[in-house]
Enzyme design. Structure first.
Site, PDB file in Angstrom:
ATOM      1  CB  CYS A  45      39.720  34.163  36.079  1.00  0.00           C
ATOM      2  SG  CYS A  45      39.901  35.857  35.467  1.00  0.00           S
ATOM      3  N   GLY A  46      41.031  34.225  39.569  1.00  0.00           N
ATOM      4  CA  GLY A  46      40.868  34.947  40.821  1.00  0.00           C
ATOM      5  C   GLY A  46      41.783  36.155  40.816  1.00  0.00           C
ATOM      6  CB  ALA A  47      43.337  38.112  43.562  1.00  0.00           C
ATOM      7  CB  SER A  78      36.521  32.200  37.643  1.00  0.00           C
ATOM      8  OG  SER A  78      35.584  31.192  37.287  1.00  0.00           O
ATOM      9  CG  HIS A 132      52.524  28.410  46.523  1.00  0.00           C
ATOM     10  ND1 HIS A 132      53.748  28.609  47.138  1.00  0.00           N
ATOM     11  CD2 HIS A 132      51.772  27.727  47.422  1.00  0.00           C
ATOM     12  CE1 HIS A 132      53.711  28.092  48.361  1.00  0.00           C
ATOM     13  NE2 HIS A 132      52.534  27.542  48.543  1.00  0.00           N
ATOM     14  CD  GLU A 393      54.979  37.973  50.522  1.00  0.00           C
ATOM     15  OE1 GLU A 393      53.751  38.050  50.351  1.00  0.00           O
ATOM     16  OE2 GLU A 393      55.628  36.931  50.382  1.00  0.00           O
TER      17      GLU A 393
END
Length: 494
Positions: A45-47, A78, A132, A393
């Site tokens: 539960c990061g960004a 988190s 990723h 990006e």
């Protein structure tokens, strides 16, 4: 575990690298329906974890968070992120067995341990999601054959995923299904529904592969997205200070200049960015960027080669095993650079002045974008993927520099990106310092040309404009930007 890409034969490698299809909006007519009524459990539960979860919940999905028992007991960040936003939180043992889709959004270096821990707990026929593909492609993680493995990779930091969703839009997103793990043939439906739940279908979705996403992502973040911003900031600041420009002004020109310059990129590509310059400045920036491309092409190609062969990944994973001694050392060295410690100033720099006095920065952006794009496409990565991992990006990463200099950039990006950034910048910085910066003056960085006439020869300007506009990154970029007409300004405080 063996590097998955290296187990493929050449034909398979080229096929996976070349996977990229812009999906029609009609393919998302059912949006997130395929996952409604199913249990989605996010690990981490990061960004990315928090913001994707918020979007998915707002799209009608049943979302909860599985955290390590220690994170729950100690109420780590988190845990607080999830609980303060009203999510159910439980241990792996409580939530993983009931999950239809387990989404692994932990940092790359934790993936193997996390997946090895949760896989025995997953019910038969469940799906495992990544944002990723490093764990699958570079580490070669073997997933149980009854599990479907998919990827949804938003092309921006997690905070932007949320902000664009709240505006009723989204961010461009790659989706993929691991060819070794699609037992029921519904991997694409799962990935499409997940992407729609984050809002990605509104900005454009590319059907890609785990291989193409990983190899292009690593190349972009190491070179133009992070490494070039770091190296450029360091050497340009040194040049301005050595030539008597006020330290506060020099630092501010760089810190906020990258963002201002690359915002022009986002809306109209390299052509529009260069058009923000006067004619003499445009010609000068073009000439400088041509020199930079000649100088730096071998370094860009070396990074691409090391990514393709897996040499980069094996080197970084060796540092993981050595308690990140190299990463942490390079991080400390970056914090000690003169640019990172320039004195804060209240001097006002008008928007156009960032272009007029940052001609070399414009040249570095053009050279870096084109070199990264060319290295990727020469290695079999298709143009659409190369565009998203280079030009698209860049404004997002430049925005992090504007917030808190290089420190913020390196905090926001992943540890994998940070490690690759240092590898590139540690070579690019002395290369630029010794082979390029000695031949430039503050007329291209810090003071401007001070021209009294906008006149240049027609022949020269025609050649410059045609060269800029005909580059493949401009052609594919114009097409892809057409799908994103509802873009916002990213400038800090805007």
């Amino acid at each position: 575990m063996a590097n998955y890409f290296n187990t493929l034969n050449l034909r398979q490698q080229l096929d996976q690298l070349g996977r990229c299809r812009f999906m029609d909006r009609n393919e998302f007519a059912t949006e997130a329906d395929y996952l409604k009524g199913k249990k989605v459990v996010i690990v981490g539960c990061g960004a990315q974890g928090l913001n994707q979860g918020l979007n998915m919940r707002d799209s009608g999905l049943d979302v909860s968070y599985a955290l390590r028992q220690a994170a729950i007991d100690e109420q780590r960040q988190s845990y607080k992120n999830a609980k303060e936003n009203g999510f159910d939180v439980g241990s792996y043992e409580q939530l993983i067995p009931i999950a239809d889709l387990v989404v692994n959004l932990t940092p790359d270096k934790q993936h193997s341990n996390v997946v090895e821990t949760v896989m025995p707990l997953m019910k038969e026929g469940a799906a495992l999601g990544y944002s990723h593909g490093f764990n699958i492609v570079e580490e070669g993680m073997q997933i149980r054959k009854d599990i479907t493995v998919v990827m949804v990779a938003p092309k921006c930091p997690g905070t932007e995923v949320r902000e664009e969703y709240k505006r009723g839009f989204g961010v461009p997103t790659l989706i993929a299904v691991h060819p070794e793990n699609d037992p029921k043939g519904d991997g694409q439906e799962i990935a499409k529904a997940w992407a729609a739940a984050t809002g990605g279908h509104r900005a454009g979705v590319l059907e890609s592969s785990f291989v193409a996403e990983v190899k292009s992502d690593l190349m972009g973040e190491q070179t133009i997205l992070c490494g070039m911003l770091q190296a450029g900031s360091i050497v340009c600041y040194e040049k301005m200070i050595a030539d008597g420009i006020d330290a506060g002004y020099a630092g501010k020109l760089l810190q906020y200049g990258w963002e201002t310059i690359t915002e022009a990129l986002k809306f109209g590509g390299i052509t529009h960015m260069m058009d923000r310059l006067s004619n003499p400045a445009k010609v000068k920036a073009f000439e400088l960027s041509e020199e930079l491309k000649d100088l730096m092409r071998p370094l860009y190609n070396k990074h691409m080669d090391n990514i393709i062969t897996g040499h980069f990944s094996s080197t970084m994973m060796a540092d993981w095993a050595n308690d990140d001694v190299n990463l942490l050392g390079w991080r400390e060295e970056t914090g000690e650079t003169a640019f990172e410690n320039y004195p804060v100033t209240d001097v006002e720099i008008p928007e156009q002045e960032y272009f007029d006095n940052g001609i070399l920065m414009v040249a570095m952006v053009r050279a870096g974008v084109e070199l990264a794009f060319e290295a990727m496409t020469a290695s079999g990565i298709v143009e659409e993927s190369a565009y998203y991992e280079s030009l698209h990006e860049l404004p997002l990463i430049a925005n992090t520099v504007a917030r808190k200099r290089l420190y913020e950039m390196n905090v926001v990006i992943s540890d994998t990106a940070e490690y690759g950034n240092y590898l590139f910048a540690n070579v690019a910085t002395p290369l630029l310092r010794e082979k390029f910066m000695t031949d430039v003056d503050t007329d291209v960085i810090g003071r401007g040309l001070g021209e009294v006439s906008n006149q240049v020869s027609n022949e020269t300007l025609i050649v410059v404009n045609e060269t800029l506009r005909s580059h493949p990154v401009e052609l594919v970029g114009q097409e892809l930007r057409g799908y994103m007409t509802d873009m916002k300004r990213i400038a800090v405080g805007d």
